[in-house]
Design a protein around this motif. Structure first.
Motif, PDB file in Angstrom:
ATOM      1  N   TRP A   1      53.619  -2.134 134.544  1.00 21.35           N
ATOM      2  CA  TRP A   1      52.760  -3.288 134.777  1.00 21.35           C
ATOM      3  C   TRP A   1      52.984  -4.247 133.617  1.00 21.35           C
ATOM      4  O   TRP A   1      52.540  -3.988 132.494  1.00 21.35           O
ATOM      5  CB  TRP A   1      51.284  -2.902 134.793  1.00 21.35           C
ATOM      6  CG  TRP A   1      50.861  -2.021 135.909  1.00 21.35           C
ATOM      7  CD1 TRP A   1      50.639  -2.394 137.199  1.00 21.35           C
ATOM      8  CD2 TRP A   1      50.556  -0.627 135.837  1.00 21.35           C
ATOM      9  NE1 TRP A   1      50.225  -1.310 137.931  1.00 21.35           N
ATOM     10  CE2 TRP A   1      50.169  -0.210 137.113  1.00 21.35           C
ATOM     11  CE3 TRP A   1      50.583   0.311 134.802  1.00 21.35           C
ATOM     12  CZ2 TRP A   1      49.794   1.091 137.405  1.00 21.35           C
ATOM     13  CZ3 TRP A   1      50.232   1.606 135.087  1.00 21.35           C
ATOM     14  CH2 TRP A   1      49.839   1.986 136.377  1.00 21.35           C
ATOM     15  N   PRO A   2      53.687  -5.358 133.830  1.00 21.84           N
ATOM     16  CA  PRO A   2      53.928  -6.280 132.721  1.00 21.84           C
ATOM     17  C   PRO A   2      52.662  -7.028 132.322  1.00 21.84           C
ATOM     18  O   PRO A   2      51.736  -7.181 133.119  1.00 21.84           O
ATOM     19  CB  PRO A   2      54.974  -7.244 133.267  1.00 21.84           C
ATOM     20  CG  PRO A   2      54.974  -7.081 134.735  1.00 21.84           C
ATOM     21  CD  PRO A   2      54.322  -5.779 135.063  1.00 21.84           C
TER      22      PRO A   2
ATOM     23  N   PHE B   1      55.480  -1.776 124.653  1.00 22.43           N
ATOM     24  CA  PHE B   1      55.236  -0.797 125.712  1.00 22.43           C
ATOM     25  C   PHE B   1      54.044   0.043 125.287  1.00 22.43           C
ATOM     26  O   PHE B   1      53.875   0.341 124.103  1.00 22.43           O
ATOM     27  CB  PHE B   1      56.440   0.134 125.880  1.00 22.43           C
ATOM     28  CG  PHE B   1      57.704  -0.550 126.314  1.00 22.43           C
ATOM     29  CD1 PHE B   1      57.847  -1.036 127.602  1.00 22.43           C
ATOM     30  CD2 PHE B   1      58.770  -0.681 125.437  1.00 22.43           C
ATOM     31  CE1 PHE B   1      59.024  -1.644 128.013  1.00 22.43           C
ATOM     32  CE2 PHE B   1      59.955  -1.291 125.836  1.00 22.43           C
ATOM     33  CZ  PHE B   1      60.071  -1.774 127.129  1.00 22.43           C
ATOM     34  N   SER B   2      53.217   0.473 126.245  1.00 26.61           N
ATOM     35  CA  SER B   2      52.102   1.370 125.954  1.00 26.61           C
ATOM     36  C   SER B   2      51.570   1.934 127.260  1.00 26.61           C
ATOM     37  O   SER B   2      51.926   1.471 128.342  1.00 26.61           O
ATOM     38  CB  SER B   2      50.980   0.639 125.213  1.00 26.61           C
ATOM     39  OG  SER B   2      50.385  -0.333 126.058  1.00 26.61           O
ATOM     40  N   ASN B   3      50.704   2.926 127.145  1.00 28.77           N
ATOM     41  CA  ASN B   3      49.974   3.418 128.313  1.00 28.77           C
ATOM     42  C   ASN B   3      48.511   3.579 127.957  1.00 28.77           C
ATOM     43  O   ASN B   3      48.167   3.805 126.798  1.00 28.77           O
ATOM     44  CB  ASN B   3      50.565   4.726 128.856  1.00 28.77           C
ATOM     45  CG  ASN B   3      50.472   5.883 127.896  1.00 28.77           C
ATOM     46  OD1 ASN B   3      51.376   6.098 127.099  1.00 28.77           O
ATOM     47  ND2 ASN B   3      49.386   6.628 127.961  1.00 28.77           N
TER      48      ASN B   3
ATOM     49  N   GLY C   1      51.249  -6.636 126.454  1.00 30.46           N
ATOM     50  CA  GLY C   1      51.401  -5.205 126.680  1.00 30.46           C
ATOM     51  C   GLY C   1      52.073  -4.917 128.008  1.00 30.46           C
ATOM     52  O   GLY C   1      51.645  -5.407 129.044  1.00 30.46           O
ATOM     53  N   ILE C   2      53.136  -4.123 127.963  1.00 24.48           N
ATOM     54  CA  ILE C   2      53.816  -3.651 129.163  1.00 24.48           C
ATOM     55  C   ILE C   2      53.304  -2.234 129.371  1.00 24.48           C
ATOM     56  O   ILE C   2      53.664  -1.321 128.624  1.00 24.48           O
ATOM     57  CB  ILE C   2      55.348  -3.672 128.980  1.00 24.48           C
ATOM     58  CG1 ILE C   2      55.804  -5.084 128.627  1.00 24.48           C
ATOM     59  CG2 ILE C   2      56.045  -3.147 130.225  1.00 24.48           C
ATOM     60  CD1 ILE C   2      57.200  -5.142 128.017  1.00 24.48           C
ATOM     61  N   ARG C   3      52.423  -2.060 130.356  1.00 19.70           N
ATOM     62  CA  ARG C   3      51.762  -0.770 130.543  1.00 19.70           C
ATOM     63  C   ARG C   3      52.576   0.159 131.432  1.00 19.70           C
ATOM     64  O   ARG C   3      53.192  -0.265 132.407  1.00 19.70           O
ATOM     65  CB  ARG C   3      50.378  -0.963 131.162  1.00 19.70           C
ATOM     66  CG  ARG C   3      49.397  -1.648 130.258  1.00 19.70           C
ATOM     67  CD  ARG C   3      48.887  -0.703 129.163  1.00 19.70           C
ATOM     68  NE  ARG C   3      48.162  -1.422 128.157  1.00 19.70           N
ATOM     69  CZ  ARG C   3      46.894  -1.811 128.265  1.00 19.70           C
ATOM     70  NH1 ARG C   3      46.206  -1.536 129.338  1.00 19.70           N
ATOM     71  NH2 ARG C   3      46.327  -2.473 127.286  1.00 19.70           N
TER      72      ARG C   3
END
Length: 188
Positions: A100-101, A144-146, A163-165
C-alpha cells in the motif's frame, strides 16, 4: 525408625524425574509418525498467495521482475504495480508481494536503505515496525514498514505520507533481507 529426607532432596528428585519423563516423551514423539501436507486438499498456491498478499516468484500469478530494475542483490519497488520484489545476488527474485503506497511517491531511480528502525508510531498515528528508510520526496521520508497489528493503512485524508506499508509477514521478510546500504530500485 526411618530417617526423613530433607525437602530439597524431594524437590531435586521430582525435578529430575520430570525432566527424564519429558525427554523420554520427546524422543518417542521424534520417532513417531509425522503429519504430511495433502497436496490436493488445500487451495492452489496462487490462490493462497493472493489471499495472503504474497506470491512466490515461481507462481504463475506472480508478475515477472521488471526488466529495467538493475542487477545484483536488491529490493525492487514498482510504483505502477504497487509491488516489491526481493532479488538475490544472482538476479533471481526470491519473493514478491503487493504493498500500500503512501501519498508521496519516490522518483524512479536507485537508492540505498539509509536507516532501519525496529518500531515507532507512524506519521498517520499507527504503530509500525520493520521501518526501512531509503529516500526523501517532497519533504517527506519514504520508507517501507508494516503495521504492528497487521492492519492495512487508513485513508490519508489529505496528509502527505511516505510510508509504503506491507503485510506483516512481508514486512518481516523485507526486514530480514534488507540491511543498511541494500540497494532499492524504484521503477515505474
Amino acid at each position: 525408625m526411618a530417617a526423613r529426607l530433607p525437602s530439597w532432596a524431594w524437590v531435586t528428585g521430582l525435578t529430575a524425574g520430570a525432566t527424564a519423563a519429558v525427554v523420554a516423551l520427546a524422543v518417542q514423539a521424534d520417532h513417531g509418525p509425522h503429519p504430511t501436507a495433502a497436496v490436493a486438499a488445500g487451495p492452489s498456491p496462487s490462490a493462497s498467495a493472493r489471499a495472503h498478499g504474497s506470491a512466490a516468484p515461481h507462481s504463475p500469478s506472480a508478475p515477472a521482475l521488471p526488466d529495467a530494475s538493475g542487477a545484483g542483490r536488491r529490493i525492487v519497488y514498482s510504483l505502477g504495480e504497487k509491488r516489491v520484489w526481493l532479488v538475490d545476488a544472482t538476479g533471481r527474485a526470491t519473493r514478491t508481494f503487493t504493498v500500500w503506497p503512501g501519498t508521496v511517491n519516490p522518483q524512479p531511480g536507485r537508492y540505498s536503505v539509509t536507516l532501519r528502525r525496529q518500531s515507532l508510531k507512524g506519521s498517520d498515528g499507527v504503530e509500525i515496525e520493520h521501518i526501512m528508510y531509503f529516500t526523501k520526496a517532497d519533504g517527506v521520508n519514504i520508507a517501507f514498514s508494516n503495521a504492528l497489528d497487521g492492519s492495512s493503512p487508513p485513508p490519508a485524508h489529505g496528509q502527505k505520507l511516505g510510508g509504503i506499508r506491507l503485510h506483516k509477514q512481508d514486512g518481516a521478510a523485507l526486514w530480514a533481507f534488507g540491511d543498511t546500504d541494500t540497494t532499492v530500485a524504484v521503477v515505474r
